[in-house]
Design an enzyme around this catalytic site. Sequence first.
Site, PDB file in Angstrom:
ATOM      1  N   TYR A  73      -5.217   1.193  15.724  1.00 13.02           N
ATOM      2  CA  TYR A  73      -3.844   1.167  16.550  1.00 13.02           C
ATOM      3  C   TYR A  73      -4.348   0.994  18.250  1.00 13.02           C
ATOM      4  O   TYR A  73      -3.498   0.269  18.850  1.00 13.02           O
ATOM      5  CB  TYR A  73      -2.997   2.551  16.499  1.00 13.02           C
ATOM      6  CG  TYR A  73      -2.434   2.480  15.181  1.00 13.02           C
ATOM      7  CD1 TYR A  73      -1.263   2.052  14.874  1.00 13.02           C
ATOM      8  CD2 TYR A  73      -3.199   3.559  14.088  1.00 13.02           C
ATOM      9  CE1 TYR A  73      -0.570   2.234  13.627  1.00 13.02           C
ATOM     10  CE2 TYR A  73      -2.682   3.197  12.939  1.00 13.02           C
ATOM     11  CZ  TYR A  73      -1.179   2.750  12.770  1.00 13.02           C
ATOM     12  OH  TYR A  73      -0.700   2.753  11.342  1.00 13.02           O
TER      13      TYR A  73
ATOM     14  N   GLU B 202      -7.496   8.145   6.173  1.00 11.65           N
ATOM     15  CA  GLU B 202      -7.980   8.912   7.460  1.00 11.65           C
ATOM     16  C   GLU B 202      -8.476  10.377   7.151  1.00 11.65           C
ATOM     17  O   GLU B 202      -7.757  11.236   7.709  1.00 11.65           O
ATOM     18  CB  GLU B 202      -6.785   8.630   8.433  1.00 11.65           C
ATOM     19  CG  GLU B 202      -6.423   7.454   8.610  1.00 11.65           C
ATOM     20  CD  GLU B 202      -5.385   7.343  10.013  1.00 11.65           C
ATOM     21  OE1 GLU B 202      -5.106   8.247  10.437  1.00 11.65           O
ATOM     22  OE2 GLU B 202      -5.211   6.015  10.308  1.00 11.65           O
TER      23      GLU B 202
ATOM     24  N   HIS C 272      -2.969  10.747   0.929  1.00  8.19           N
ATOM     25  CA  HIS C 272      -2.429  10.673   2.301  1.00  8.19           C
ATOM     26  C   HIS C 272      -1.824  11.905   2.824  1.00  8.19           C
ATOM     27  O   HIS C 272      -0.461  11.981   3.144  1.00  8.19           O
ATOM     28  CB  HIS C 272      -1.582   9.343   2.242  1.00  8.19           C
ATOM     29  CG  HIS C 272      -1.388   8.864   3.703  1.00  8.19           C
ATOM     30  ND1 HIS C 272      -1.403   7.512   3.773  1.00  8.19           N
ATOM     31  CD2 HIS C 272      -0.899   9.481   4.809  1.00  8.19           C
ATOM     32  CE1 HIS C 272      -1.187   7.128   5.021  1.00  8.19           C
ATOM     33  NE2 HIS C 272      -0.800   7.963   5.831  1.00  8.19           N
TER      34      HIS C 272
ATOM     35  N   ASN D 100      -8.100   1.366   9.819  1.00  6.64           N
ATOM     36  CA  ASN D 100      -6.890   1.522  10.206  1.00  6.64           C
ATOM     37  C   ASN D 100      -7.073   1.348  11.853  1.00  6.64           C
ATOM     38  O   ASN D 100      -7.954   2.188  12.329  1.00  6.64           O
ATOM     39  CB  ASN D 100      -6.054   3.025  10.013  1.00  6.64           C
ATOM     40  CG  ASN D 100      -5.562   3.227   8.612  1.00  6.64           C
ATOM     41  OD1 ASN D 100      -5.794   2.092   7.801  1.00  6.64           O
ATOM     42  ND2 ASN D 100      -5.151   4.190   8.371  1.00  6.64           N
TER      43      ASN D 100
ATOM     44  N   ARG E 276       0.977  -1.199   0.189  1.00  2.00           N
ATOM     45  CA  ARG E 276       0.236  -0.240   0.083  1.00  2.00           C
ATOM     46  C   ARG E 276       0.903   1.323   0.152  1.00  2.00           C
ATOM     47  O   ARG E 276       1.469   1.411   1.023  1.00  2.00           O
ATOM     48  CB  ARG E 276      -0.849  -0.134   1.245  1.00  2.00           C
ATOM     49  CG  ARG E 276      -1.863   1.107   1.409  1.00  2.00           C
ATOM     50  CD  ARG E 276      -2.821   0.776   2.551  1.00  2.00           C
ATOM     51  NE  ARG E 276      -3.428   2.269   2.701  1.00  2.00           N
ATOM     52  CZ  ARG E 276      -3.353   3.082   3.974  1.00  2.00           C
ATOM     53  NH1 ARG E 276      -2.557   2.917   4.798  1.00  2.00           N
ATOM     54  NH2 ARG E 276      -4.211   4.307   3.758  1.00  2.00           N
TER      55      ARG E 276
ATOM     56  N   GLU F 104      -4.127  -0.478   7.960  1.00  5.02           N
ATOM     57  CA  GLU F 104      -2.745  -0.142   9.019  1.00  5.02           C
ATOM     58  C   GLU F 104      -3.124  -0.464  10.201  1.00  5.02           C
ATOM     59  O   GLU F 104      -4.117  -0.623  10.729  1.00  5.02           O
ATOM     60  CB  GLU F 104      -2.740   1.369   9.114  1.00  5.02           C
ATOM     61  CG  GLU F 104      -2.044   2.124   7.858  1.00  5.02           C
ATOM     62  CD  GLU F 104      -2.200   3.682   8.189  1.00  5.02           C
ATOM     63  OE1 GLU F 104      -1.949   3.900   9.327  1.00  5.02           O
ATOM     64  OE2 GLU F 104      -2.026   4.428   7.326  1.00  5.02           O
TER      65      GLU F 104
HETATM   66  C1  FCB Z   1      -1.828   6.841  10.768  1.00  2.64           C
HETATM   67  C2  FCB Z   1      -1.622   7.604   9.440  1.00  2.64           C
HETATM   68  C3  FCB Z   1      -0.055   6.902   9.219  1.00  2.64           C
HETATM   69  C4  FCB Z   1       0.854   6.623  10.466  1.00  2.64           C
HETATM   70  C5  FCB Z   1       0.226   6.028  11.344  1.00  2.64           C
HETATM   71  C6  FCB Z   1       0.967   5.700  12.551  1.00  2.64           C
HETATM   72  O1  FCB Z   1      -3.070   7.523  11.420  1.00  2.64           O
HETATM   73  O2  FCB Z   1      -2.295   6.986   8.485  1.00  2.64           O
HETATM   74  O3  FCB Z   1       0.426   7.696   8.137  1.00  2.64           O
HETATM   75  O4  FCB Z   1       1.379   7.917  10.711  1.00  2.64           O
HETATM   76  O5  FCB Z   1      -1.020   6.522  11.730  1.00  2.64           O
END
Ligand code: FCB
Length: 541
Positions: free
Chosen positions: A298, A167, A122, A296, A78, A373
Amino acid sequence: MTTPRRFPDDFVWGSATAAYQIEGAADEDGRGPSIWDTFSRTPGKVLNGDTGDVADDHYHRWAEDVQHIRDLGLDAYRLSISWPRVQPGGTGEFNEAGIAFYSRLVDALREAGVKPVVTLYHWDLPQELEDAGGWTNRTTAYAFAEYARRMAEELGARVDTWTTLNEPWCSAYLGYASGVHAPGRTEGEGALRAVHHLNLAHGLAVKAIREVLGDDAKTSVTLNLHVVRPDTDSAEDADAVRKIDALANRAFLGPLLDSAYPDDLLADTAHVTDWSFVEDGDLAITRQPLDVLGVNYYSTARVRHFAGDGAPEQNDGHAESAATPWVGVTDVEFLEQPGPYTAMGWNIEPQGMTDLLLSLHATYPDQPLMVTENGAAFDDVVSPDGAVHDPERVAYLHDHVDAVGTAVDAGADVRGYFAWSLLDNFEWSYGYSKRFGIIRVDYDTLVRTWKDSAHWYRRLATTRTLPGVDEVSPPDGGTTVRHASRPVPHPHEGAGRAGTLSTRGSSSAGQSSGLIIRRSWVQAPPALLARAEARRPSRTR
Ligand code: FCB
């Protein structure tokens, strides 16, 4: 002994990067300036004064990077296209040299047997467009669609999947409300305008791509849906979750998947805007069929109702700012969460991944999903022999991939997983201080070195079976640990400039985080769907 978790053969294993974070060559071959060039060169905006001027020098080292991708055994990669590299001013003339760069890259990936998954935006908006209002200006959405059309004409069917936006939450709220991302504006109303114009840009771009490539073109958008949990079972905390869910999640899911902005979002923000920038017909454009919805994930967020004086706690994982990204909401506080944390200060909670995917599946059962992500920054240490043992990152990836598997077992239609990131890179307002790569980049020499996590991920991608966390040695026939690269002085290593950006360290929660999750959505999707269905005809704006 339990059987190791096995994924389907057609499950896509990939890794992700973004143009401004890795390419460098900011002033080469006709590239125009982007808002991130301007922002990062503005003192105090990025930690240590770091910029993307050199970054990982991927613009010159792309062939080596493709070799790493192939050696990792990945099915897909990607990448994002830098809009100002291919169209310096964002409208008008295109730059053949910039287009040729992506054309070569896409060809090399295909020759390596790797599917290119291409993100068109992006975050690096051409500066000229920002000078004309940026995403607060409706014409930016139309400019984006013309850029998308040209890319579809140039790269065509060589691209496996087109992703319009990465995002948009960050583009709109961090760029135009809290100002911790480029262009650094702090306008509540402007941020909501940006939300809509990004949604519109997505719809127009998907239509343009399909006009060029036909309905077989695979399209997607990537969202950083927030997993928001209430502090207590009180009605007030449930309402705090609802408000954040509306701004963070349903402000995008609504127009993109249901052709509507949620009524409660419009009501919550009525004191900020009347949303009259949403024009007749827009919501028929924003909703386009999506081959996959990119997710995405985290970490998570925990909120509660705030009734006190002064400023509420703001442990939402974003860089500290005087202005809030949560437009129009003053009575919600983001609480510090229990650890463990990554180096970003984001709490580690794999269960959030499972909840997010299942919640989305319950709400939109026919919508295929893709984790575009997931990954973690840790303070890596280089061993005397040059190896990078990163057991925390291996454990993070292991537990989150396992959590994806749990969601798949429970019925979620997840088509693939992309590790963030292939390489250490420019982490936006944190500059080069945070390392997310499975491959280390030495910023003095630009040499790439596989971390243990790269070896682990290679095993996963090539066996399609979740390896144990200790399975990090190069397997038989494994690749070399490092590739020699031409040493180049890097402006941000050892520069010794004091950082002016204040961050929250371990008290932060998830920057990107994930969904909702209204429990009722998980438990009673039919009711939710019926409600969404009932809403559709009545909302035309
Ligand atoms: C996301 C972004 C990516 C990177 C990660 C850690 O929000 O899409 O570019 O910064 O976080």
